[in-house]
Write an enzyme that holds these catalytic residues in place. Sequence first.
Site: not given
Ligand code: NAD
Ligand code: UDP
Length: 320
Positions: A21, A42, A45, A99, A153, A194
């Site tokens: 994303f 990879n 997701t 990992k 995580y 999410r």
């Molecule tokens: P996402 O799941 O869409 O993207 C993660 C990407 O990493 C995917 O394309 C997945 O295939 C790839 N990936 C996972 N494991 C891998 C591995 N072992 N080797 C190679 N690729 C791998 O999630 P996102 O929302 O785009 O998040 C991107 C980054 O931002 C993540 O590190 C996440 O922890 C961090 N982050 C996102 C949010 C958010 O709200 N979107 C919040 C906090 C942190």
């Molecule tokens: N949540 C919810 N319904 C859903 C998915 C998530 O009520 O279908 C709640 C979840 O319990 C959390 C908040 O929404 O309190 C945000 O969840 P999300 O998984 O998006 O992110 P995170 O908990 O990692 O902040």
Amino acid sequence: MLESNDVSVTMRILITGGAGFLGSHLCDRLIGEGHEVICLDNLFTGRRKNIAHLLDNPNFEFVRHDVIDPFKAEVDQIYNLACPASPPHYQYNAIKTIKTSVMGAINCLGLAKRVNARVFQASTSEVYGDPLVHPQTEDYWGNVNTLGVRSCYDEGKRCAETLFMDYHRQNDVEVRIVRIFNTYGPRMLADDGRVVSNFIVQALRGDDITIYGEGNQTRSFCFYSDLIEGFARLMNQDEVTGPINIGNPGEFTMLELAEKVIKLTKTKSKIIHLEMPQDDPKQRKPDISLAKKHLDWEPTVQLEEGLERTIAYFKSDLGL
Ligand code: NAD
Ligand code: UDP
């Protein structure tokens, strides 16, 4: 070696997790600025569809690879985003998740050290756990359960931050660490799990809207375009390494979020309450004073506008 902080210079940039994303939006931004981008993923997701429009671009290269295994590339900057971000996905294979964060960080940092690249870590507000300080400031050490289902995580990301600071202190690696607060928008997967994508997809399909617990827990939701702007500003300045919070301080309960989605989609879906997941943080809201001060950054897209744009995306993506 190119000056990696000068955005007017064309750089070669590695993005791990680049087909996800956020990663795919970052690919778009950096390709748009004229850089060469290597997208390493990879596809756990992430998906090809997110980067399909870039595959014919001569400045873009997709490499299917797992960050757990070392990789080499002659690059000027590295953005490390590889890691599943949604609780059901990161809990699906918890050992793999930790990992990915820890070995992925070591591999990125080792590469950065070898080729003298600046390296960026996508950390998270989850390092604050179920926070006792509200809103969360970067100097808060957090309240994380080391043993629970979210720990793979949270602790993986905390360890990655430690590694980034150790490589910085010990080996002079230039690091940047962002702590991302809940970010949403187009290209999230319909089955991501999410809350924003769940509620929107449920509303558009006329399914029940699943609130976990009473729905009084809060989150602060940032639209992806604001976040990507914050990434670019943090990476391309010389003042601070971070960690720095990037998020939208608007704070909403999950009940309020569900009501907004119901109003904007005009759905007939009903709210149902399901069991609250273990260790679900009760409140979350970023203090963004540091981002304002050092990056002159603050969000510009408020929740209703971002939801409207995300709803339009899912209508088209799902053919509804
Ligand atoms: P996402 O799941 O869409 O993207 C993660 C990407 O990493 C995917 O394309 C997945 O295939 C790839 N990936 C996972 N494991 C891998 C591995 N072992 N080797 C190679 N690729 C791998 O999630 P996102 O929302 O785009 O998040 C991107 C980054 O931002 C993540 O590190 C996440 O922890 C961090 N982050 C996102 C949010 C958010 O709200 N979107 C919040 C906090 C942190
Ligand atoms: N949540 C919810 N319904 C859903 C998915 C998530 O009520 O279908 C709640 C979840 O319990 C959390 C908040 O929404 O309190 C945000 O969840 P999300 O998984 O998006 O992110 P995170 O908990 O990692 O902040």
